[in-house]
Scaffold this motif. Structure first.
Motif: not given
Length: 353
Positions: A114-118, A130-132, A168-169, A213-216
């Motif tokens: 979650i590094d990128q979201m934070v 939010v992480l999507l 929503l992740v 946006r989550l790509t992994g």
């Protein structure tokens, strides 16, 4: 910033395993799925964690302790009944105080963390982040609509006709603004306080909710299928390591981990696979994507693409695959003729013969 980790769910989709075992402690690649989330939180630079616990509190406390093994300080927040994600925020209100906080679902696996979201949250001025992730069937998730500027414009929980494929992740970041929102919402049709409704209220009252946006890879491990899929994903990243005993009549092929105290005798193991400490594998074939926990015995058997928990025994079993086998379970062959299946099964079991 603090983190709120939710580990109070009942795990109904993993029964009968979770009748006696917290779902967040079911292992993938021989490590509880909860541990991967705690490591992701530590990697993001958060140190104080409130762990929301329910019926499995005692086992979770024993496994996580004070959090120092993860570089964290963990406080335990009891939740008598899981009444929704937003309900967890309500019961944690005093502990959270007026700090920003990450909320992380303890049975989710997010491979890239979650590094990128934070980082996105810290760099902006949003009231929530939010992480999507794009999903093929949005009807099973909370769904968000996002503008070109990355700002969330609408949210809906498990819509019949989704207007987006962005789900929503199980990870969020909030400012204290969310506390007013969770107090204002009402239970949904399924009787829960939905975090999607709280986010929708933030959006509807002009608060800024932004998306990362989550790509992994990401997976909810709340089902047997999800758990086995994550197990395969983690084992794919493993490196071969032999710390236990492997005799001269055995063969290890590919990414095989044999942990300290394990013994492999007259057997063939094809990786990726992991054999836990003090387990004994004899006269057997262990195929790809098998995770054998500590203290297990596998004799004259074949198993692959499965998770075997602590202390289980397999003896004389021709082939087992795509299975979850609980703690101290015994699986043996039926030696009588005519051949018959003899089963002792708990509530909600699933058997394919």
């Amino acid at each position: 910033m603090k983190a709120l980790v939710l580990a109070g769910g009942l795990g109904t989709r993993l029964r009968p395993l979770t009748h006696t075992f917290a779902k967040q402690l079911v292992p993938v690649a021989n490590r509880p799925v909860l541990f991967y989330g705690l490591e992701a939180i530590a990697s993001a630079g958060v140190r104080e964690v409130g762990l929301v616990v329910g019926a499995g509190a005692r086992e979770i406390r024993a496994a996580v302790g004070d959090g120092s093994a993860f570089g964290l300080r963990v406080a335990y927040l009891p939740q008598e009944t899981p009444l929704g994600l937003a309900h967890a925020v309500l019961i944690a209100r005093e502990w959270l105080g007026d700090d920003d906080f990450v909320m992380y679902l303890g049975d989710n696996f997010i491979q890239d963390g979650i590094d990128q979201m934070v980082d996105d949250f810290r760099a902006g001025e949003a009231d929530a982040q939010v992480l999507l992730a794009r999903v093929p069937d949005p009807t099973a998730f909370g769904v968000a609509e996002v503008g070109a500027d990355g700002r969330v414009t609408a949210l809906e929980e498990k819509p019949e006709r989704p207007r987006s494929d962005l789900a929503l992740v199980g990870a969020y970041v909030f400012t204290p603004a969310v506390h007013d929102a969770v107090r204002a919402i009402r239970p949904s049709a399924r009787g829960e306080l939905e975090i999607t409704d709280a986010l929708g209220l933030l959006v509807g009252t002009g608060r800024v909710v932004r998306a990362t946006r989550l790509t992994g890879y990401w997976k909810d491990t709340g089902s047997a299928v999800g758990m086995l899929e994550v197990n395969r994903t983690v084992l794919d990243t493993s490196r071969a390591r032999t710390e236990g005993e492997v005799d001269d009549s055995s063969e290890l092929v590919g990414q095989v981990v044999v942990e300290r105290g394990a013994r492999v005798l007259n057997s063939r193991i094809v990786g990726p696979a992991v054999i836990g400490a003090r387990s004994v594998i004899s006269d057997s074939h262990i195929g790809p994507y098998a995770s054998i926990a500590e203290g297990c015995q596998v004799r004259h058997s074949e198993i692959e693409d499965s998770i075997v928990l602590t202390g289980a025994r397999l003896e004389g079993v021709r082939r087992v695959e795509s299975s979850l086998i609980g703690r101290e379970v015994m699986v043996t062959s039926a030696r009588r003729r005519p051949v018959a299946h003899q089963l002792i099964l708990g509530d909600h079991s699933q058997v394919h013969v």
